[in-house]
Design a protein around this motif. Structure first.
Motif, PDB file in Angstrom:
ATOM      1  N   ASN A  13     -20.211 -78.672  50.045  1.00  0.00           N
ATOM      2  CA  ASN A  13     -21.222 -77.659  49.769  1.00  0.00           C
ATOM      3  C   ASN A  13     -20.471 -76.365  49.494  1.00  0.00           C
ATOM      4  N   VAL A  14     -20.858 -75.693  48.439  1.00  0.00           N
ATOM      5  CA  VAL A  14     -20.181 -74.445  48.090  1.00  0.00           C
ATOM      6  C   VAL A  14     -21.175 -73.291  48.177  1.00  0.00           C
ATOM      7  N   SER A  15     -20.792 -72.258  48.919  1.00  0.00           N
ATOM      8  CA  SER A  15     -21.657 -71.087  49.057  1.00  0.00           C
ATOM      9  C   SER A  15     -21.441 -70.177  47.861  1.00  0.00           C
ATOM     10  N   LEU A  16     -22.507 -69.855  47.181  1.00  0.00           N
ATOM     11  CA  LEU A  16     -22.416 -68.992  45.994  1.00  0.00           C
ATOM     12  C   LEU A  16     -23.731 -68.239  45.865  1.00  0.00           C
ATOM     13  N   ASP A  17     -23.678 -66.920  45.953  1.00  0.00           N
ATOM     14  CA  ASP A  17     -24.901 -66.134  46.016  1.00  0.00           C
ATOM     15  C   ASP A  17     -25.215 -65.391  44.728  1.00  0.00           C
ATOM     16  N   THR A  18     -24.296 -65.425  43.778  1.00  0.00           N
ATOM     17  CA  THR A  18     -24.529 -64.718  42.520  1.00  0.00           C
ATOM     18  C   THR A  18     -23.677 -65.331  41.418  1.00  0.00           C
ATOM     19  N   LEU A  19     -24.147 -65.183  40.168  1.00  0.00           N
ATOM     20  CA  LEU A  19     -23.365 -65.635  39.016  1.00  0.00           C
ATOM     21  C   LEU A  19     -22.779 -64.441  38.263  1.00  0.00           C
ATOM     22  N   LYS A  20     -22.892 -63.269  38.858  1.00  0.00           N
ATOM     23  CA  LYS A  20     -22.395 -62.048  38.209  1.00  0.00           C
ATOM     24  C   LYS A  20     -21.093 -61.613  38.885  1.00  0.00           C
ATOM     25  N   PRO A  21     -20.002 -61.497  38.140  1.00  0.00           N
ATOM     26  CA  PRO A  21     -18.707 -61.164  38.757  1.00  0.00           C
ATOM     27  C   PRO A  21     -18.724 -59.877  39.587  1.00  0.00           C
ATOM     28  N   ALA A  59     -14.668 -66.210  39.425  1.00  0.00           N
ATOM     29  CA  ALA A  59     -14.022 -67.264  38.625  1.00  0.00           C
ATOM     30  C   ALA A  59     -13.379 -68.318  39.532  1.00  0.00           C
ATOM     31  N   ASP A  60     -12.846 -67.905  40.663  1.00  0.00           N
ATOM     32  CA  ASP A  60     -12.204 -68.865  41.577  1.00  0.00           C
ATOM     33  C   ASP A  60     -13.236 -69.866  42.112  1.00  0.00           C
ATOM     34  N   THR A  61     -14.380 -69.353  42.526  1.00  0.00           N
ATOM     35  CA  THR A  61     -15.399 -70.257  43.090  1.00  0.00           C
ATOM     36  C   THR A  61     -15.961 -71.179  42.000  1.00  0.00           C
ATOM     37  N   LEU A  62     -16.188 -70.633  40.805  1.00  0.00           N
ATOM     38  CA  LEU A  62     -16.700 -71.491  39.725  1.00  0.00           C
ATOM     39  C   LEU A  62     -15.686 -72.574  39.373  1.00  0.00           C
ATOM     40  N   ASN A  63     -14.425 -72.210  39.393  1.00  0.00           N
ATOM     41  CA  ASN A  63     -13.362 -73.170  39.125  1.00  0.00           C
ATOM     42  C   ASN A  63     -13.349 -74.252  40.212  1.00  0.00           C
ATOM     43  N   GLY A  64     -13.548 -73.809  41.465  1.00  0.00           N
ATOM     44  CA  GLY A  64     -13.602 -74.748  42.587  1.00  0.00           C
ATOM     45  C   GLY A  64     -14.745 -75.735  42.436  1.00  0.00           C
ATOM     46  N   ILE A  65     -15.900 -75.245  42.035  1.00  0.00           N
ATOM     47  CA  ILE A  65     -17.077 -76.115  41.862  1.00  0.00           C
ATOM     48  C   ILE A  65     -16.791 -77.166  40.794  1.00  0.00           C
TER      49      ILE A  65
END
Ligand code: SAM
Length: 327
Positions: free
Chosen positions: A119-127, A140-146
């Motif tokens: 499960n990946v915690s992500l609260d926004t798509l705006k850098p 970018a790091d979290t999106l890459n991780g996903i």
């Protein structure tokens, strides 16, 4: 395996383990920027100690384990712990909750060690907003991780978004569209008022308001998911391959179906995220308690599991921060 249940006849089969209180982010709703007292290294359970406790819990009937934190991937060698737990025959689900910053780096070795999903915690798509909410992270790091987690088969990758009024509620449709366009599995979570909340802290955006916002994109059809069926209620938008889940810890608590125990990084067994009662397992473990004695301690602790938390009564929870007890 005997099967565990508490004094309210709730089956208990799920252990969430905080492997560290350290985190590489400072999310505004979770941790203060500074002034956090860190656990001493000596107080943090070794992987062998965690393994001994999981084995004892597994003998009692725990068959589902999640690693969390703090941020689990900042602790060196987490894959070694995954491998140890994966070797326990009766554990049939091992997952991990992460902010995703280091996930691209570790996904392949975690999968190889026996981790099943993340499960990946992500609260926004705006850098820019990501940096504001996390105080230091790079989206970018979290999106890459996903993406990497999906590519190596740590699936289903579930995205957890804490929805906060006036902070990120405007992005609900963007996240919902991701379930249609990219097959994401997104869970929208109500913000829980915890320690240190002030009148300027993020505010509750209820699931009923979330639904209204998302249904502007299409009707939500109820959906049954196969893997990791927890407290979320699942739906699909027309044409989506991904799913939308709603988690309502505040407006409609799900304590009546709580099947969880939590092990803190410093070896306390915690019976509820939002209740400070804890039973120390580290001291008995380090003083040479047998597996039978540890099992008795765990059983006695479960008998004290509270019926529910009290967030719905409008009180902000005060106690150890989520980073210490494994949110
Ligand atoms: N570092 C990992 C991560 O970010 O997923 C694991 C630990 S973090 C404490 C676990 C989860 O708790 C995250 O999904 C986070 O969004 C959630 N969380 C923390 N504080 C919260 C709050 N006040 N209300 C709702 N969820 C919260």
């Amino acid at each position: 395996m005997t099967g565990l249940s508490d004094s309210f006849q709730r089956p208990i089969n799920y252990l969430r383990i905080s492997v560290t209180d350290r985190c590489n982010l400072r999310c505004v709703y979770c941790m203060p920027q500074e002034g956090i007292t860190q656990m001493a290294h000596y107080d943090i359970l070794s992987y062998e100690e965690i393994y001994t406790l999981v084995k004892a819990a597994a003998e009692l009937g725990i068959n589902k384990v999640r690693l969390t934190g703090g941020e689990p991937l900042v602790r060196a060698g987490v894959s070694d712990l995954v491998r140890l737990i994966a070797g326990i025959e009766t554990i049939d689900d091992i997952s991990l909750t992460t902010n995703g910053i280091l996930l691209a780096q570790y996904a392949a070795e975690l999968k190889e060690a026996g981790l099943m999903r993340v499960n990946v915690s992500l609260d926004t798509l705006k850098p820019d907003r990501f940096r504001q909410i996390t105080r230091c992270g790079d989206l970018a790091d979290t999106l890459n991780g996903i993406e990497t987690a999906g590519a190596v088969g740590l699936t289903p990758v579930k995205i957890n978004m804490v929805v906060m009024a006036g902070v990120n509620d405007d992005e609900l449709p963007d996240f919902a569209r991701k379930t249609v366009n990219d097959g994401w599995h997104v869970r929208f979570i109500e913000h829980m008022p915890v320690n240190g909340d002030t009148p300027l802290s993020p505010k509750l955006f209820s699931v009923s308001d979330m639904r209204k916002r998302i249904e502007s994109l299409g009707k939500l059809e109820p959906w049954k998911i196969e893997v990791g069926n927890g407290p979320a209620k699942y739906f699909r938008l027309p044409g989506a391959t991904g799913t939308i889940g709603f988690i309502t810890p505040v407006t409609e608590h799900f304590c009546y179906q709580c099947n969880r125990l939590r092990l803190t990084a410093d070896g306390k067994l915690r019976l509820c995220l939002l209740n400070e009662d804890e039973i120390d397992l580290k001291e008995p473990l380090r003083s040479g308690a047998s597996v039978a004695e540890l099992k008795t301690l765990i059983e006695n602790a479960i008998a004290k599991k509270p019926k529910s938390h009290h967030l719905a009564e409008g009180t902000s929870h005060k106690g150890r921060p989520f980073s210490q007890v494994g949110g």
